[in-house]
Scaffold this motif. Structure first.
Motif, mmCIF file in Angstrom:
data_model
loop_
_atom_site.group_PDB
_atom_site.id
_atom_site.type_symbol
_atom_site.label_atom_id
_atom_site.label_comp_id
_atom_site.label_asym_id
_atom_site.label_seq_id
_atom_site.Cartn_x
_atom_site.Cartn_y
_atom_site.Cartn_z
ATOM 1 N N ASN A 69 0.809 -1.212 0.000
ATOM 2 C CA ASN A 69 0.000 0.000 0.000
ATOM 3 C C ASN A 69 0.846 1.267 0.000
ATOM 4 O O ASN A 69 0.305 2.370 -0.049
ATOM 5 C CB ASN A 69 -0.927 0.025 1.227
ATOM 6 C CG ASN A 69 -1.991 -1.053 1.164
ATOM 7 O OD1 ASN A 69 -2.501 -1.369 0.086
ATOM 8 N ND2 ASN A 69 -2.310 -1.635 2.304
ATOM 9 N N ARG A 73 -0.168 5.290 -0.814
ATOM 10 C CA ARG A 73 -0.106 6.258 0.275
ATOM 11 C C ARG A 73 0.859 7.392 -0.048
ATOM 12 O O ARG A 73 0.576 8.562 0.212
ATOM 13 C CB ARG A 73 0.333 5.570 1.575
ATOM 14 C CG ARG A 73 -0.678 4.607 2.156
ATOM 15 C CD ARG A 73 -0.401 4.384 3.645
ATOM 16 N NE ARG A 73 1.016 4.147 3.889
ATOM 17 C CZ ARG A 73 1.615 2.958 3.827
ATOM 18 N NH1 ARG A 73 0.893 1.899 3.493
ATOM 19 N NH2 ARG A 73 2.887 2.821 4.083
ATOM 20 N N GLU A 77 -0.406 11.260 -0.231
ATOM 21 C CA GLU A 77 0.091 12.248 0.725
ATOM 22 C C GLU A 77 0.809 13.385 0.010
ATOM 23 O O GLU A 77 0.599 14.564 0.309
ATOM 24 C CB GLU A 77 1.032 11.579 1.721
ATOM 25 C CG GLU A 77 0.355 10.605 2.665
ATOM 26 C CD GLU A 77 1.356 9.886 3.560
ATOM 27 O OE1 GLU A 77 2.546 10.228 3.507
ATOM 28 O OE2 GLU A 77 0.940 8.995 4.310
ATOM 29 N N LYS A 180 -2.448 12.549 8.000
ATOM 30 C CA LYS A 180 -3.589 11.641 7.908
ATOM 31 C C LYS A 180 -4.797 12.488 7.558
ATOM 32 O O LYS A 180 -4.944 13.612 8.025
ATOM 33 C CB LYS A 180 -3.809 10.919 9.242
ATOM 34 C CG LYS A 180 -5.004 9.960 9.220
ATOM 35 C CD LYS A 180 -5.169 9.276 10.557
ATOM 36 C CE LYS A 180 -6.399 8.379 10.570
ATOM 37 N NZ LYS A 180 -6.269 7.239 9.662
ATOM 38 N N ASP A 190 -6.767 3.050 4.407
ATOM 39 C CA ASP A 190 -6.196 4.102 5.230
ATOM 40 C C ASP A 190 -4.748 4.322 4.815
ATOM 41 O O ASP A 190 -4.023 3.380 4.503
ATOM 42 C CB ASP A 190 -6.265 3.704 6.707
ATOM 43 C CG ASP A 190 -6.004 4.879 7.624
ATOM 44 O OD1 ASP A 190 -5.613 5.937 7.097
ATOM 45 O OD2 ASP A 190 -6.188 4.716 8.835
ATOM 46 N N ILE A 191 -4.302 5.575 4.822
ATOM 47 C CA ILE A 191 -2.967 5.859 4.317
ATOM 48 C C ILE A 191 -1.888 5.491 5.323
ATOM 49 O O ILE A 191 -0.711 5.567 5.003
ATOM 50 C CB ILE A 191 -2.829 7.352 3.953
ATOM 51 C CG1 ILE A 191 -2.970 8.216 5.200
ATOM 52 C CG2 ILE A 191 -3.808 7.754 2.912
ATOM 53 C CD1 ILE A 191 -2.559 9.640 4.980
ATOM 54 N N THR A 192 -2.251 5.161 6.550
ATOM 55 C CA THR A 192 -1.250 4.759 7.531
ATOM 56 C C THR A 192 -1.382 3.281 7.795
ATOM 57 O O THR A 192 -2.462 2.708 7.756
ATOM 58 C CB THR A 192 -1.439 5.532 8.848
ATOM 59 O OG1 THR A 192 -2.752 5.300 9.321
ATOM 60 C CG2 THR A 192 -1.235 7.018 8.645
#
Length: 547
Positions: A69, A73, A77, A180, A190-192
């Protein structure tokens, strides 16, 4: 799509050979020298072609590309961070990935020192200087929060202080690499990473440590810890292990700054701001950067003894007394509406209409002997220039000349007067004052009634966690999606309903006052009893990254 190639390993700190030095990335960035390193990679000084512009090039370390991922991400971002344009936020120029899997971000190159270096050199900072720095951080993060971005790693190493003209503490907020989005994405998107510790233990918010849907208020907590550190020269919680520091953030109350450093005489108003930012329950903190910024302005005006800028100006006996504290550029903030009644101002008569003049004084026509002093002084000056002989000649010749002039004037008057008109003796004017002549029946002075003051407007910022929710009024009409900015008459009751698919709707009714107001809504999932996601592991430490 073919599997991406493995990125080359970056050299460890202290290693002599660095394979990236001298390399050109994507035919644009020539790496000149290493600047620093952190947990996410290294930062280099590079030259951008064809502009010949010096940039800071952040190259992410090896291993990130093994995360399936990470690719998504990283670009998500970087693309959103590139939209941040506030002067107090570092500018992101470019980002990308080389053919051999090197991810990089090109940013503006800054000549300055980090806040961490400034505190190590200067110790505790003066209270007005602390507020000046904090106000600029607020403005930077205010823009990010309006875009639905939270920083989540605010610390002294991520705040750069520059010298610009007469401002030696111009702030640049760095490293939005841990950003975030408070949006409604699923855990998979989710990006984290789940189980990855995000943030620095000394400045982490309690809900961020628990991974309980952090929102913009976790940045307010971190800024409160940063204020505490700048004022006292120490962080509020310390321990040998990072996990123990986090536990203190969760359960221990901080020692008030004035008690931790009584020698610094920290004012109670500023201490109250710090402790409110660090409230364990995020509902007890300032709910937005606008709210915190307004309180910092008020405290700064008390410190400097200046009159704070309000919508109702206070009368002052002397316009030159006092000064108004202004925050450096900033910049500025909203429209103001006059709140002082127009009737309090002196009315100006309309053009073409004047007031009747006041009656003359009683002695206006009385004849008074006024000594003539200027000619005497002038004559004395001429006497100093002329010789005694010339003065005597003037005395003899002046009198006949005056008689001759008087005779010529009398003859001219007699010759021009008609012979058939009898001479009429005109009595001398009376020494009594002339009676005031009654003015003709003029219309009285018309006073234009003051225009009613324009209604004050409150700028309301509506945010939600997650963002992108619909905001509707009581009639069900769509006002927009969060984050949303509304203009509401001051003193009115704002009634809205916030809706988003998969979440329970939230209805609010709140009276709005002042110049700015913030409404923050934390939405709950429609799936009741959903288990709370918790991190599986946390890192044992962190490294300062100047970018």
């Amino acid at each position: 799509m073919a599997a991406p190639q493995a990125a080359p390993d970056l050299p460890e700190k202290g290693a002599e050979a660095d394979p990236l030095l001298g390399r050109v990335l994507n035919d644009r960035y020539t790496i000149v020298s290493a600047v620093g390193h952190g947990g996410m990679g290294r930062v280099y000084k590079a030259l951008q072609a064809p502009l010949d512009r010096v940039v800071a090039l952040k190259v992410l370390g090896a291993g990130h590309d093994r995360d399936p991922n990470f690719y998504k991400r990283f670009f998500l971002e970087a693309s959103v961070t590139a939209k941040l344009t506030h002067p107090n936020t570092i500018t992101l120029y470019d980002y990308g990935r080389t053919e051999d899997g090197v991810f990089f971000i090109a940013m503006e190159y800054l000549n300055g020192r980090t806040l961490s270096q400034a505190m190590q050199a200067d110790g505790p900072l003066a209270q007005e200087r602390v507020i000046h720095i904090a106000q600029q951080i607020c403005r930077s993060l205010r823009e990010a929060h309006a875009l639905g971005i939270i920083h989540r790693d605010l610390k002294p190493a991520n705040v750069m202080l520059l010298t610009q003209q007469d401002d030696h503490d111009f702030v640049k907020v760095l490293d939005f690499g841990l950003v975030k989005f408070f949006s409604g994405e699923t855990t998979e998107s989710d990006i984290t990473n789940a189980g990855t510790f995000m943030g620095s233990p000394h400045y982490i918010a309690p809900e961020q440590a628990r991974n309980r849907s952090p929102d913009q208020r976790c940045d307010i907590y971190s800024l409160g810890v940063l204020l505490y550190h700048m004022l006292t020269g120490r962080v509020p919680f310390t321990a040998t292990a990072p996990v123990d520091i986090i536990l203190k953030h969760l359960h221990d109350a901080p020692v008030p700054p004035a008690e931790a450093r009584p020698d610094l005489k920290i004012v109670p108003e500023l201490q109250e701001v710090v402790l409110r930012c660090m409230a364990k329950d995020r509902d007890g903190r300032f709910q937005s950067m606008d709210e915190l910024l307004g309180q910092l302005k008020a405290v700064r005006s008390r410190l400097t003894g200046a009159t704070p800028q309000t919508s109702t100006p206070e009368p002052r006996a002397n316009a030159s007394s006092g000064a108004i504290a202004q925050t450096p550029p900033t910049p500025p903030p909203g429209l103001r509406t006059p709140s002082q009644p127009m009737s309090a101002l002196r009315a100006t008569p309309p053009r073409g209409m004047s007031r009747p003049p006041p009656p003359p004084p009683a002695d206006a026509f009385a004849e008074q002997a006024t000594p003539i002093r200027r000619p005497t002084t002038a004559l004395a000056a001429w006497r100093q220039v002329l010789s005694p002989t010339m003065v005597a000649a003037l005395k003899v010749g002046v009198a006949p000349a005056l008689i001759l002039v008087a005779g010529i004037g009398a003859a001219a008057y007699v010759l021009r007067a008609p012979l058939h008109v009898p001479v009429v003796h005109v009595p001398p004017p009376s020494l009594q004052p002339r009676p005031s002549v009654a003015a003709p029946a003029a219309s009285p002075v018309v006073t234009i009634p003051p225009a009613p003051p324009a209604p004050s407007v409150t700028f309301v910022t509506v945010t939600s966690a997650p963002s992108g929710a619909e905001v509707r009024d009581t009639n069900g009409d769509l006002l927009g999606r969060t984050p949303l900015h509304l203009r509401v008459p001051s003193g009115r009751i704002l009634q809205i309903t916030v809706r988003r698919d998969g979440y329970r709707p939230v209805s609010l009714s709140r009276k709005v006052e002042g110049e700015h107001a913030a409404v923050s809504v934390t939405m709950r999932s429609a799936k009741s009893g959903a288990p709370e996601s918790r991190p599986q592991k946390r890192s044992t430490g962190y490294k300062d990254d100047p970018y």
